[in-house]
Motif scaffolding. Structure first.
Motif, PDB file in Angstrom:
ATOM      1  N   ARG A   1       3.722 -64.048 -14.372  1.00 41.10           N
ATOM      2  CA  ARG A   1       4.132 -64.696 -15.621  1.00 41.10           C
ATOM      3  C   ARG A   1       2.936 -65.344 -16.312  1.00 41.10           C
ATOM      4  NH1 ARG A   1       8.410 -69.644 -16.981  1.00 41.10           N
ATOM      5  NH2 ARG A   1       8.424 -69.199 -19.230  1.00 41.10           N
ATOM      6  N   VAL A   2       2.034 -65.938 -15.540  1.00 41.24           N
ATOM      7  CA  VAL A   2       0.827 -66.523 -16.137  1.00 41.24           C
ATOM      8  C   VAL A   2       0.058 -65.446 -16.906  1.00 41.24           C
ATOM      9  CG1 VAL A   2      -1.429 -67.550 -15.642  1.00 41.24           C
ATOM     10  CG2 VAL A   2       0.612 -68.379 -14.433  1.00 41.24           C
ATOM     11  N   SER A   3      -0.113 -64.293 -16.274  1.00 38.52           N
ATOM     12  CA  SER A   3      -0.815 -63.186 -16.919  1.00 38.52           C
ATOM     13  C   SER A   3      -0.084 -62.734 -18.180  1.00 38.52           C
ATOM     14  CB  SER A   3      -0.947 -62.017 -15.934  1.00 38.52           C
ATOM     15  OG  SER A   3      -1.583 -60.919 -16.547  1.00 38.52           O
ATOM     16  N   ALA A   4       1.234 -62.606 -18.086  1.00 37.61           N
ATOM     17  CA  ALA A   4       2.026 -62.171 -19.233  1.00 37.61           C
ATOM     18  C   ALA A   4       1.975 -63.191 -20.365  1.00 37.61           C
ATOM     19  CB  ALA A   4       3.474 -61.940 -18.802  1.00 37.61           C
ATOM     20  N   PHE A   5       1.929 -64.469 -20.008  1.00 38.36           N
ATOM     21  CA  PHE A   5       1.841 -65.548 -21.003  1.00 38.36           C
ATOM     22  C   PHE A   5       0.565 -65.404 -21.836  1.00 38.36           C
ATOM     23  CE2 PHE A   5       0.294 -69.782 -22.171  1.00 38.36           C
ATOM     24  CZ  PHE A   5       1.385 -70.299 -22.856  1.00 38.36           C
TER      25      PHE A   5
ATOM     26  N   LEU B   1       1.002 -72.676 -13.864  1.00 37.86           N
ATOM     27  CA  LEU B   1      -0.040 -72.521 -12.845  1.00 37.86           C
ATOM     28  C   LEU B   1       0.399 -73.089 -11.499  1.00 37.86           C
ATOM     29  CD1 LEU B   1      -3.104 -73.452 -15.073  1.00 37.86           C
ATOM     30  CD2 LEU B   1      -2.613 -71.180 -14.131  1.00 37.86           C
ATOM     31  N   ASP B   2       1.087 -74.218 -11.522  1.00 37.59           N
ATOM     32  CA  ASP B   2       1.583 -74.817 -10.278  1.00 37.59           C
ATOM     33  C   ASP B   2       2.563 -73.878  -9.580  1.00 37.59           C
ATOM     34  OD1 ASP B   2       0.111 -77.166 -10.451  1.00 37.59           O
ATOM     35  OD2 ASP B   2       1.687 -78.249 -11.545  1.00 37.59           O
ATOM     36  N   ALA B   3       3.454 -73.293 -10.370  1.00 33.95           N
ATOM     37  CA  ALA B   3       4.431 -72.363  -9.794  1.00 33.95           C
ATOM     38  C   ALA B   3       3.734 -71.129  -9.231  1.00 33.95           C
ATOM     39  CB  ALA B   3       5.454 -71.958 -10.859  1.00 33.95           C
ATOM     40  N   ALA B   4       2.734 -70.631  -9.951  1.00 34.30           N
ATOM     41  CA  ALA B   4       1.999 -69.453  -9.486  1.00 34.30           C
ATOM     42  C   ALA B   4       1.233 -69.758  -8.204  1.00 34.30           C
ATOM     43  CB  ALA B   4       1.048 -68.975 -10.576  1.00 34.30           C
ATOM     44  N   ALA B   5       0.584 -70.926  -8.161  1.00 34.81           N
ATOM     45  CA  ALA B   5      -0.181 -71.317  -6.964  1.00 34.81           C
ATOM     46  C   ALA B   5       0.731 -71.461  -5.760  1.00 34.81           C
ATOM     47  CB  ALA B   5      -0.927 -72.624  -7.228  1.00 34.81           C
TER      48      ALA B   5
ATOM     49  N   GLN C   1     -11.940 -62.750 -25.765  1.00 33.79           N
ATOM     50  CA  GLN C   1     -12.003 -63.954 -24.937  1.00 33.79           C
ATOM     51  C   GLN C   1     -10.683 -64.218 -24.217  1.00 33.79           C
ATOM     52  OE1 GLN C   1     -14.768 -65.634 -24.107  1.00 33.79           O
ATOM     53  NE2 GLN C   1     -15.713 -63.956 -25.255  1.00 33.79           N
ATOM     54  N   LEU C   2      -9.574 -63.922 -24.861  1.00 34.93           N
ATOM     55  CA  LEU C   2      -8.289 -64.078 -24.193  1.00 34.93           C
ATOM     56  C   LEU C   2      -8.143 -63.072 -23.058  1.00 34.93           C
ATOM     57  CD1 LEU C   2      -5.960 -64.746 -27.254  1.00 34.93           C
ATOM     58  CD2 LEU C   2      -6.638 -66.382 -25.491  1.00 34.93           C
ATOM     59  N   GLY C   3      -8.707 -61.882 -23.245  1.00 32.05           N
ATOM     60  CA  GLY C   3      -8.700 -60.891 -22.174  1.00 32.05           C
ATOM     61  C   GLY C   3      -9.531 -61.332 -20.985  1.00 32.05           C
ATOM     62  N   VAL C   4     -10.680 -61.913 -21.263  1.00 33.44           N
ATOM     63  CA  VAL C   4     -11.527 -62.449 -20.187  1.00 33.44           C
ATOM     64  C   VAL C   4     -10.784 -63.547 -19.434  1.00 33.44           C
ATOM     65  CG1 VAL C   4     -13.622 -63.778 -19.706  1.00 33.44           C
ATOM     66  CG2 VAL C   4     -13.723 -61.841 -21.279  1.00 33.44           C
TER      67      VAL C   4
ATOM     68  N   MET D   1      -9.620 -63.531 -15.475  1.00 34.75           N
ATOM     69  CA  MET D   1     -10.077 -64.598 -14.591  1.00 34.75           C
ATOM     70  C   MET D   1      -8.887 -65.229 -13.861  1.00 34.75           C
ATOM     71  SD  MET D   1     -12.966 -66.463 -16.975  1.00 34.75           S
ATOM     72  CE  MET D   1     -12.876 -67.967 -16.009  1.00 34.75           C
ATOM     73  N   LEU D   2      -7.817 -65.498 -14.596  1.00 34.59           N
ATOM     74  CA  LEU D   2      -6.625 -66.086 -13.990  1.00 34.59           C
ATOM     75  C   LEU D   2      -5.978 -65.125 -13.008  1.00 34.59           C
ATOM     76  CD1 LEU D   2      -5.133 -67.906 -17.115  1.00 34.59           C
ATOM     77  CD2 LEU D   2      -6.138 -68.984 -15.087  1.00 34.59           C
ATOM     78  N   GLU D   3      -5.957 -63.846 -13.353  1.00 34.86           N
ATOM     79  CA  GLU D   3      -5.409 -62.846 -12.444  1.00 34.86           C
ATOM     80  C   GLU D   3      -6.201 -62.807 -11.139  1.00 34.86           C
ATOM     81  OE1 GLU D   3      -3.543 -59.726 -15.748  1.00 34.86           O
ATOM     82  OE2 GLU D   3      -5.521 -59.350 -14.873  1.00 34.86           O
ATOM     83  N   ALA D   4      -7.519 -62.920 -11.253  1.00 38.09           N
ATOM     84  CA  ALA D   4      -8.365 -62.909 -10.051  1.00 38.09           C
ATOM     85  C   ALA D   4      -8.105 -64.157  -9.197  1.00 38.09           C
ATOM     86  CB  ALA D   4      -9.829 -62.825 -10.445  1.00 38.09           C
ATOM     87  N   MET D   5      -7.955 -65.299  -9.859  1.00 36.75           N
ATOM     88  CA  MET D   5      -7.679 -66.545  -9.137  1.00 36.75           C
ATOM     89  C   MET D   5      -6.340 -66.501  -8.422  1.00 36.75           C
ATOM     90  SD  MET D   5      -8.911 -69.425 -11.885  1.00 36.75           S
ATOM     91  CE  MET D   5      -8.456 -70.789 -10.818  1.00 36.75           C
ATOM     92  N   LEU D   6      -5.353 -65.917  -9.099  1.00 33.90           N
ATOM     93  CA  LEU D   6      -3.985 -65.948  -8.585  1.00 33.90           C
ATOM     94  C   LEU D   6      -3.640 -64.734  -7.721  1.00 33.90           C
ATOM     95  CD1 LEU D   6      -2.240 -67.192 -11.847  1.00 33.90           C
ATOM     96  CD2 LEU D   6      -2.658 -68.519  -9.771  1.00 33.90           C
ATOM     97  N   GLY D   7      -4.524 -63.732  -7.742  1.00 35.05           N
ATOM     98  CA  GLY D   7      -4.232 -62.534  -6.970  1.00 35.05           C
ATOM     99  C   GLY D   7      -3.098 -61.729  -7.560  1.00 35.05           C
ATOM    100  N   SER D   8      -2.895 -61.871  -8.892  1.00 37.24           N
ATOM    101  CA  SER D   8      -1.848 -61.079  -9.539  1.00 37.24           C
ATOM    102  C   SER D   8      -2.416 -59.725  -9.923  1.00 37.24           C
ATOM    103  CB  SER D   8      -1.287 -61.808 -10.762  1.00 37.24           C
ATOM    104  OG  SER D   8      -2.320 -62.233 -11.611  1.00 37.24           O
TER     105      SER D   8
END
Length: 199
Positions: free
Chosen positions: A80-84, A137-141, A181-184, A188-195
């Motif tokens: 969901r973070v990625s989709a957001f 982010l809290d829910a994803a973590a 920049q939004l793609g970057v 980055m978030l996908e890499a952090m979250l393993g999504s």
């Protein structure tokens, strides 16, 4: 209707030229109306500045709510973070075609608007973004068993990416920087979250 036309013209001029450098006469000329019509809707130029900010903040928070609603059906919190972020990435060209900069910058550089409390409206918008994104982010973590540290600071980074991208677009004359920049940020978030990477 005249009030909205005045606000539309003023927003464009203030974003492009700054609040102090935008005269009442410039706004009236662009709208094709009189000072009497202006003062029927606004007590002063400062009142116009506040009305502009209120409207811009409402639209900004509205975009936040829209993306939250668009992604509400994504069951995996990390996805969901990625989709957001993807919601804004996919609409980046539309955002940049409507404006080349952010009204917040124009307001925050004007001491009169800061001292009369108009800038406080921007703080409220920032806090709304921080709260909602930190919750995502809290829910994803939690779903991934990760420790992301201060998710409020990370949420602020999402907001800062938007503002920085506006600056980059404006300084280079290239509106495609917003999408880039939004793609970057998303990757980055996908890499952090393993999504799963979504391209």
């Amino acid at each position: 209707m005249n009030r909205e036309r005045i606000l539309d013209a003023a927003q464009h001029l203030v974003i492009e030229n700054g609040f102090a450098a935008t005269s009442l006469d410039q706004i009236l000329t662009q709208v094709g109306t009189s000072k009497g019509a202006f003062f029927h809707h606004f007590d002063s130029k400062l009142a116009l500045g506040r009305a502009l900010t209120e409207r811009y903040v409402a639209a900004d928070v509205g975009q936040l709510r829209w993306a939250l609603e668009e992604t509400a059906g994504v069951e995996d919190p990390a996805e969901r973070v990625s989709a957001f972020i993807r919601c804004f990435e996919d609409s980046a060209e539309e955002v940049m075609s409507e404006q080349s900069n952010c009204l917040y910058i124009a307001v925050l550089t004007e001491q009169q608007l800061v001292s009369n409390g108009t800038a406080d409206l921007i703080t409220q918008a920032i806090e709304a973004w921080r709260t909602e994104i930190a919750a995502l982010l809290d829910a994803a973590a939690e779903s991934r068993g990760l420790d992301l540290g201060d998710t409020s600071a990370l949420a602020d980074h999402v907001f800062v990416t938007f503002e920085g991208a506006f600056l980059l677009c404006r300084s280079t004359g290239r509106p495609d920087h917003m999408r880039t920049q939004l793609g970057v940020l998303r990757r980055m978030l996908e890499a952090m979250l393993g999504s799963p990477a979504s391209g």
